[in-house]
Design a protein around this motif. Structure first.
Motif, PDB file in Angstrom:
ATOM      1  N   GLN A 361       0.844  -1.185   0.000  1.00 16.55           N
ATOM      2  CA  GLN A 361       0.000   0.000   0.000  1.00 16.55           C
ATOM      3  C   GLN A 361       0.884   1.241   0.000  1.00 16.55           C
ATOM      4  OE1 GLN A 361      -3.981   0.151   2.049  1.00 16.55           O
ATOM      5  NE2 GLN A 361      -2.863   1.477   3.433  1.00 16.55           N
ATOM      6  N   GLY A 362       0.611   2.166  -0.897  1.00 20.87           N
ATOM      7  CA  GLY A 362       1.406   3.371  -1.014  1.00 20.87           C
ATOM      8  C   GLY A 362       0.530   4.607  -1.082  1.00 20.87           C
ATOM      9  N   THR A 363       1.133   5.764  -0.802  1.00 18.66           N
ATOM     10  CA  THR A 363       0.430   7.045  -0.815  1.00 18.66           C
ATOM     11  C   THR A 363       0.936   7.873  -1.987  1.00 18.66           C
ATOM     12  OG1 THR A 363       0.335   6.947   1.600  1.00 18.66           O
ATOM     13  CG2 THR A 363      -0.201   9.050   0.570  1.00 18.66           C
ATOM     14  N   TYR A 364       0.010   8.365  -2.805  1.00 18.50           N
ATOM     15  CA  TYR A 364       0.363   9.128  -4.002  1.00 18.50           C
ATOM     16  C   TYR A 364      -0.579  10.327  -4.117  1.00 18.50           C
ATOM     17  CZ  TYR A 364       2.507   4.598  -4.872  1.00 18.50           C
ATOM     18  OH  TYR A 364       3.227   3.437  -4.744  1.00 18.50           O
ATOM     19  N   VAL A 365      -0.167  11.326  -4.889  1.00 22.90           N
ATOM     20  CA  VAL A 365      -0.976  12.529  -5.073  1.00 22.90           C
ATOM     21  C   VAL A 365      -1.169  12.773  -6.558  1.00 22.90           C
ATOM     22  CG1 VAL A 365       1.078  14.031  -4.963  1.00 22.90           C
ATOM     23  CG2 VAL A 365      -1.194  14.980  -4.479  1.00 22.90           C
ATOM     24  N   ASN A 366      -2.392  13.147  -6.952  1.00 26.61           N
ATOM     25  CA  ASN A 366      -2.673  13.380  -8.369  1.00 26.61           C
ATOM     26  C   ASN A 366      -2.421  14.842  -8.733  1.00 26.61           C
ATOM     27  OD1 ASN A 366      -4.878  14.864  -7.447  1.00 26.61           O
ATOM     28  ND2 ASN A 366      -6.406  13.369  -8.079  1.00 26.61           N
ATOM     29  N   PRO A 367      -2.476  15.214 -10.017  1.00 27.67           N
ATOM     30  CA  PRO A 367      -2.176  16.590 -10.428  1.00 27.67           C
ATOM     31  C   PRO A 367      -3.077  17.636  -9.790  1.00 27.67           C
ATOM     32  CG  PRO A 367      -2.136  15.133 -12.335  1.00 27.67           C
ATOM     33  CD  PRO A 367      -2.653  14.329 -11.197  1.00 27.67           C
ATOM     34  N   SER A 368      -4.267  17.230  -9.325  1.00 29.51           N
ATOM     35  CA  SER A 368      -5.187  18.184  -8.685  1.00 29.51           C
ATOM     36  C   SER A 368      -4.899  18.358  -7.201  1.00 29.51           C
ATOM     37  CB  SER A 368      -6.633  17.715  -8.876  1.00 29.51           C
ATOM     38  OG  SER A 368      -6.960  17.637 -10.255  1.00 29.51           O
ATOM     39  N   GLY A 369      -3.919  17.624  -6.682  1.00 34.48           N
ATOM     40  CA  GLY A 369      -3.560  17.752  -5.278  1.00 34.48           C
ATOM     41  C   GLY A 369      -4.283  16.798  -4.350  1.00 34.48           C
ATOM     42  N   TYR A 370      -5.109  15.886  -4.891  1.00 37.35           N
ATOM     43  CA  TYR A 370      -5.838  14.950  -4.044  1.00 37.35           C
ATOM     44  C   TYR A 370      -4.945  13.748  -3.741  1.00 37.35           C
ATOM     45  CZ  TYR A 370      -9.832  12.504  -2.050  1.00 37.35           C
ATOM     46  OH  TYR A 370     -10.697  11.865  -1.186  1.00 37.35           O
ATOM     47  N   VAL A 371      -4.845  13.391  -2.457  1.00 36.26           N
ATOM     48  CA  VAL A 371      -3.977  12.304  -2.014  1.00 36.26           C
ATOM     49  C   VAL A 371      -4.760  10.988  -2.000  1.00 36.26           C
ATOM     50  CG1 VAL A 371      -2.508  11.436  -0.152  1.00 36.26           C
ATOM     51  CG2 VAL A 371      -2.600  13.890  -0.633  1.00 36.26           C
TER      52      VAL A 371
END
Length: 454
Positions: A361-371
């Protein structure tokens, strides 16, 4: 007399020089760190994965020009601190977990800039969707490790991309909103309470301290000892080379299984055995960590809902945290759609695997800033693909992503990742949002009032 002095000096030498912790693990049949690392390396050479699993942990989609920050900040346990708080929906940060962020709001950007100039520490709290409660009362400090600020001349605003790491747990005492919109909180740093060795008061220390001595010395000491000690069960087991760390239970009213429930190293070993059923291998760099760090790694990689994850974060003892995690691993066999009216089976636990060095399980952020916190799986069922695939800001370099939704209720579940090169293995896998999944028993029944079991 001279022989006795030499024996006593040898006893003290071995007691202070030997690593009692590692010997305890070997005595109860638990693998040593080197053996576990060897097993972990064997799993990492799985022919089904030829991908460089270090790439997702680098978060290269944020850019390769982030400025690294040196120095570390550690706040005193039980101290009260004033911290700027950043509420994030669907995120419960665990100590040791990496948190990528892309911030656009002027108040958040200015807040981070002030933090970087000060101690680089802010508080991350889970943002509830209920109108009565805005944020959870338990959170984690996040220390900014690297960042970059970019100015957008078209809209005359600056944005910040950063990578932070969870450090210490805290409890919110009170909050207030500043005039610039920043949420400030008075928090208490939660300590990690050690429960000590089980049976510490009952163990026969006069004999237990001899467990690291070589057999010739023990044989020589037997002649010098009183009959009551030399003929004891523990000393005989030492002579035979079969030391049992739970032998002291024979002299108490409780059976040994009671004490085994509170042995940290035994709990760690049992959790590793359960993780094998989840097709998860513990990274080699996590093996040498303390039971406290290991309990945090498990909490960060278990696909639990926010309520249970906050419950684990609120526990102040590594042993209680490990006991709860073991109970969850033993009970949950399938991950379902979180929508209660849908409850469709999505992932079986045996299909979960680690596509990143940080774990499954990993944590990532999209271009809109949503984690997003996503779980990687070889297989998934009951999903529909939407739109065309794209490689733009892919969290897994070399893979294109396609949006996936639940075929039952239509809610967003995550993404399907497909390799852009034939040599990459696996050729495809699923990355599904933790917030969109709910762990449950295969029968579909789940007791919300669960209790730790051993």
């Amino acid at each position: 007399m001279e022989d006795e002095r030499r024996i006593i000096s040898l006893v003290e030498y071995h007691i202070h020089d030997e690593d009692s912790e590692s010997s305890d693990r070997e005595d109860v049949g638990i693998s040593s760190d080197s053996e576990i690392m060897a097993k972990g390396d064997k799993k990492e050479k799985n022919p089904n994965i030829s991908y460089d699993t270090s790439l997702p942990a680098q978060h290269t989609y944020l850019g390769n020009d982030l400025e690294e920050l040196s120095g570390r900040t550690l706040l005193d346990d039980d101290s009260c601190q004033s911290l700027p708080l950043l509420p994030l929906p669907g995120v419960v940060l665990i100590p040791g977990q990496t948190l990528p962020l892309q911030l656009f709001e002027p108040s958040a950007v200015s807040m981070v800039k002030r933090i970087i100039e000060k101690d680089r520490t802010l508080g991350i709290v889970n943002q509830h969707q209920t109108p009565s409660v805005d944020v959870a009362c338990i959170g984690t400090t996040a220390e900014i490790r690297s960042y970059i600020e970019r100015a957008d001349e078209d809209i005359r605003l600056s944005t910040i991309r950063l990578k932070a790491e969870g450090r210490q747990r805290f409890q919110i005492i009170e909050t207030r909103r500043q005039i610039d919109g920043v949420l400030m909180g008075k928090v208490r740093i939660l300590p990690e309470i050690s429960m000590g060795e089980p049976g510490e008061g009952a163990r026969l220390h006069c004999l237990d301290r001899f467990k690291t001595l070589p057999l010739p010395i023990l044989e020589h000491m037997k002649v010098k000892m009183q009959d009551s000690i030399a003929n004891s069960t523990l000393f005989k087991s030492l002579i035979k080379g079969k030391y049992d760390k739970f032998d002291f239970a024979n002299y108490t009213r409780w059976p040994r299984w009671v004490y085994q429930q509170y042995d940290a190293h035994l709990l760690v070993q049992r959790i590793k055995q359960e993780l094998e059923k989840w097709n998860c291998s513990v990274p080699a760099d996590k093996v040498a960590k303390t039971p406290v760090d290991f309990s945090y790694w498990v909490a960060a990689n278990l696909p639990l809902d926010d309520y249970k994850r906050l419950f684990l974060l609120g526990l102040n003892s590594d042993i209680q945290r490990l006991r709860c995690e073991l109970s969850m691993l033993e009970r949950y066999t399938v991950l379902c759609c979180r929508i209660s009216s849908c409850n469709k089976d999505i992932i079986n636990r045996c299909d979960v695997f680690s596509m990143s060095l940080e774990g499954p399980q990993g944590t990532y952020v999209n271009p809109s800033g949503y984690v997003h916190e996503i779980v990687t799986s070889y297989k998934a069922c009951g999903l529909l693909l939407q739109n065309r695939s794209s490689i733009e800001q892919s969290w897994f370099p070399g893979y294109a992503w396609t949006i996936a939704s639940c075929s039952g209720c239509g809610s967003h579940m995550g993404w399907k990742f497909t390799a852009t090169k034939r040599k990459l293995q696996p050729q495809q896998f699923w990355g599904l949002c933790r917030a969109a999944l709910r762990p449950a028993l295969r029968s579909g029944y789940e007791d919300e009032q669960w209790k730790p079991s051993f």
